[in-house]
Design an enzyme around this catalytic site. Structure first.
Site, mmCIF file in Angstrom:
data_model
loop_
_atom_site.group_PDB
_atom_site.id
_atom_site.type_symbol
_atom_site.label_atom_id
_atom_site.label_comp_id
_atom_site.label_asym_id
_atom_site.label_seq_id
_atom_site.Cartn_x
_atom_site.Cartn_y
_atom_site.Cartn_z
ATOM 1 N N GLU A 177 -1.889 2.362 2.016
ATOM 2 C CA GLU A 177 -1.708 1.080 1.219
ATOM 3 C C GLU A 177 -1.520 0.017 2.173
ATOM 4 O O GLU A 177 -0.820 -0.370 2.828
ATOM 5 C CB GLU A 177 -0.421 1.256 0.507
ATOM 6 C CG GLU A 177 -0.088 2.476 -0.474
ATOM 7 C CD GLU A 177 0.628 1.935 -1.712
ATOM 8 O OE1 GLU A 177 0.379 1.828 -2.860
ATOM 9 O OE2 GLU A 177 1.806 1.632 -1.327
ATOM 10 N N GLU A 194 7.460 -2.142 0.719
ATOM 11 C CA GLU A 194 8.246 -2.822 0.173
ATOM 12 C C GLU A 194 9.704 -2.421 0.989
ATOM 13 O O GLU A 194 10.699 -3.208 1.483
ATOM 14 C CB GLU A 194 8.437 -2.806 -1.135
ATOM 15 C CG GLU A 194 7.238 -3.904 -1.661
ATOM 16 C CD GLU A 194 6.807 -3.533 -3.183
ATOM 17 O OE1 GLU A 194 7.547 -2.842 -3.748
ATOM 18 O OE2 GLU A 194 5.645 -3.771 -3.484
ATOM 19 N N GLY A 244 -0.367 -5.718 -4.345
ATOM 20 C CA GLY A 244 0.435 -6.639 -5.426
ATOM 21 C C GLY A 244 -0.379 -7.973 -5.401
ATOM 22 O O GLY A 244 0.161 -8.996 -5.651
ATOM 23 N N GLY A 253 0.460 0.118 -8.579
ATOM 24 C CA GLY A 253 1.842 -0.521 -9.037
ATOM 25 C C GLY A 253 1.507 -1.246 -10.269
ATOM 26 O O GLY A 253 1.411 -0.682 -11.307
ATOM 27 N N GLY A 254 1.245 -2.564 -10.181
ATOM 28 C CA GLY A 254 1.224 -3.269 -11.364
ATOM 29 C C GLY A 254 0.465 -2.645 -12.668
ATOM 30 O O GLY A 254 0.781 -2.751 -13.877
ATOM 31 N N SER A 297 -3.731 -2.982 -5.234
ATOM 32 C CA SER A 297 -4.310 -3.675 -6.171
ATOM 33 C C SER A 297 -5.273 -2.829 -7.134
ATOM 34 O O SER A 297 -6.529 -3.421 -7.446
ATOM 35 C CB SER A 297 -5.004 -5.000 -5.951
ATOM 36 O OG SER A 297 -3.883 -5.837 -5.435
ATOM 37 N N ASN A 330 3.591 3.643 -9.445
ATOM 38 C CA ASN A 330 4.993 3.211 -8.968
ATOM 39 C C ASN A 330 5.278 2.027 -9.679
ATOM 40 O O ASN A 330 4.881 0.933 -9.458
ATOM 41 C CB ASN A 330 4.669 2.839 -7.350
ATOM 42 C CG ASN A 330 5.713 2.159 -6.770
ATOM 43 O OD1 ASN A 330 6.847 2.560 -7.082
ATOM 44 N ND2 ASN A 330 5.472 1.314 -5.661
ATOM 45 N N TRP A 331 6.406 2.171 -10.498
ATOM 46 C CA TRP A 331 7.008 1.029 -11.320
ATOM 47 C C TRP A 331 7.923 0.136 -10.733
ATOM 48 O O TRP A 331 8.416 -0.883 -11.076
ATOM 49 C CB TRP A 331 7.923 1.739 -12.469
ATOM 50 C CG TRP A 331 6.838 2.486 -13.537
ATOM 51 C CD1 TRP A 331 5.614 2.387 -13.388
ATOM 52 C CD2 TRP A 331 7.092 3.424 -14.635
ATOM 53 N NE1 TRP A 331 5.255 3.378 -14.506
ATOM 54 C CE2 TRP A 331 6.183 3.867 -15.236
ATOM 55 C CE3 TRP A 331 8.496 3.505 -15.157
ATOM 56 C CZ2 TRP A 331 6.048 4.502 -16.446
ATOM 57 C CZ3 TRP A 331 8.562 4.447 -15.916
ATOM 58 C CH2 TRP A 331 7.344 4.798 -17.068
ATOM 59 N N LYS A 332 8.070 0.517 -9.251
ATOM 60 C CA LYS A 332 9.116 -0.456 -8.720
ATOM 61 C C LYS A 332 10.444 -0.727 -9.272
ATOM 62 O O LYS A 332 10.743 -0.033 -10.045
ATOM 63 C CB LYS A 332 8.294 -1.582 -8.128
ATOM 64 C CG LYS A 332 6.980 -1.390 -7.424
ATOM 65 C CD LYS A 332 6.248 -2.670 -6.922
ATOM 66 C CE LYS A 332 4.789 -2.222 -6.399
ATOM 67 N NZ LYS A 332 4.305 -3.133 -5.647
ATOM 68 N N HIS A 349 7.238 3.172 1.266
ATOM 69 C CA HIS A 349 6.563 2.193 0.610
ATOM 70 C C HIS A 349 6.732 1.026 1.759
ATOM 71 O O HIS A 349 7.572 0.659 1.984
ATOM 72 C CB HIS A 349 7.016 1.726 -0.631
ATOM 73 C CG HIS A 349 6.130 1.038 -1.529
ATOM 74 N ND1 HIS A 349 6.187 -0.278 -1.404
ATOM 75 C CD2 HIS A 349 5.194 1.221 -2.229
ATOM 76 C CE1 HIS A 349 5.400 -0.625 -2.126
ATOM 77 N NE2 HIS A 349 4.671 0.316 -2.810
HETATM 78 C C1 PEP Z 1 2.318 -0.328 -4.988
HETATM 79 O O1 PEP Z 1 3.346 -0.596 -5.436
HETATM 80 O O2 PEP Z 1 2.317 0.794 -4.159
HETATM 81 C C2 PEP Z 1 1.034 -0.617 -5.102
HETATM 82 C C3 PEP Z 1 -0.080 -0.278 -4.621
HETATM 83 O O3 PEP Z 1 0.992 -2.309 -6.013
HETATM 84 P P1 PEP Z 1 -0.184 -2.750 -6.572
HETATM 85 O O4 PEP Z 1 -1.204 -1.543 -7.255
HETATM 86 O O5 PEP Z 1 0.527 -3.541 -7.572
HETATM 87 O O6 PEP Z 1 -0.898 -3.592 -5.731
#
Ligand code: PEP
Length: 251
Positions: free
Chosen positions: A168, A98, A174, A234-235, A213, A9-11, A96
């Site tokens: 999640e 966010e 994050g 994500g990251g 994470s 997920n590149w957000k 999500h």
């Molecule tokens: C996400 O954006 O769904 C996520 C899990 O981010 P991260 O891996 O950075 O915690």
């Protein structure tokens, strides 16, 4: 057998130029992934979806990060399912955390989006998970159970089977503070049992991901858990070397 799934997920990251560079470098990973029964994909911003779709083989999943449930109309700033389909996109992340926090998306609003995606033959990735406060109060399962019930309301077993669930915990997204594999497996096992109560045996076919994470150095731990079918990342999905290492950790 449920194929494992790695979905990045590149957000709100990467220009279209950067997204195309990643896609060019990621294309060759599909062969390795397929040989090990792992599905791989990325979810770029709306702006980069078409370029990334064109740059990757068809079996490499390219997903939107959200969608509007209406086909067209006066919804300024929104993107519809026909618009996505027109550029070859048939997956979308829904709910999500966010979007739940910054855009006040509720599980019932997610339900409308999930139904619209399923009606269009698309694949929803439904995200859910609790806040730190809910986790510390020991109320995770009750919370997640409501998110499941509302988000998947009125779906038939055959429809539910096509939905991918991503657990999640918000406190892990994050933050670098991932849930232990024991916590993730416990909640995801609970999610599968809840799905069984609602939809019956199709729950065994449904893929449930962990997200929060996930990094190259911990992805394997999650993959060893019987109920965890992959990762929403994500990251660590933004950099091609790290993305490749995530895949290597899943095979
Ligand atoms: C996400 O954006 O769904 C996520 C899990 O981010 P991260 O891996 O950075 O915690």
């Amino acid at each position: 057998m449920r194929n494992k799934l790695l979905l990045g997920n590149w957000k709100m990251n990467k220009t279209t130029t950067e997204a195309k560079e990643f896609a060019a470098a990621a294309s060759s990973l599909l062969e390795i992934a397929s040989a090990h029964h792992v599905d791989i994909g990325v979810a770029p911003s709306f702006l980069s979806l078409e370029a990334v779709r064109k740059a990757l083989p068809a079996a490499f999943i390219v997903s939107a990060q959200n969608v509007n449930e209406h086909d067209h109309g006066a919804y300024t700033g929104e993107v519809s399912i026909p618009m996505l389909k027109d550029i070859g996109i048939d997956w979308a992340i829904i709910g999500h955390s966010e979007r739940r926090s910054y855009n006040a998306e509720t599980s019932l609003a997610c339900n409308a989006k999930i139904k619209a995606l399923l009606a269009a033959g698309m694949t929803p990735v439904y995200c859910l998970g609790e806040s730190l406060e809910t986790f510390e109060k020991g109320e995770t399962k009750a919370f997640v159970s409501t998110q499941l019930k509302e988000g998947l309301k009125d779906l038939t077993p055959d429809e539910a089977r096509k939905v991918i669930i991503a657990y999640e915990p918000i406190w892990a997204i994050g933050t670098g503070k991932s849930a232990t594999k024991e916590i993730a497996e416990d909640v995801i096992g609970f999610i599968r049992r809840t799905l069984r109560e609602h939809f019956g045996p199709v729950s065994e076919d449904m893929r449930i991901l962990y997200g929060g994470s996930v990094k190259p150095n911990n992805v394997r731990e999650y993959m060893e858990c019987p109920n965890i079918d992959g990762a929403l990342v994500g990251g660590a999905s933004l950099n091609i070397d790290s993305y490749r290492e995530l895949l290597e950790g899943m095979i």
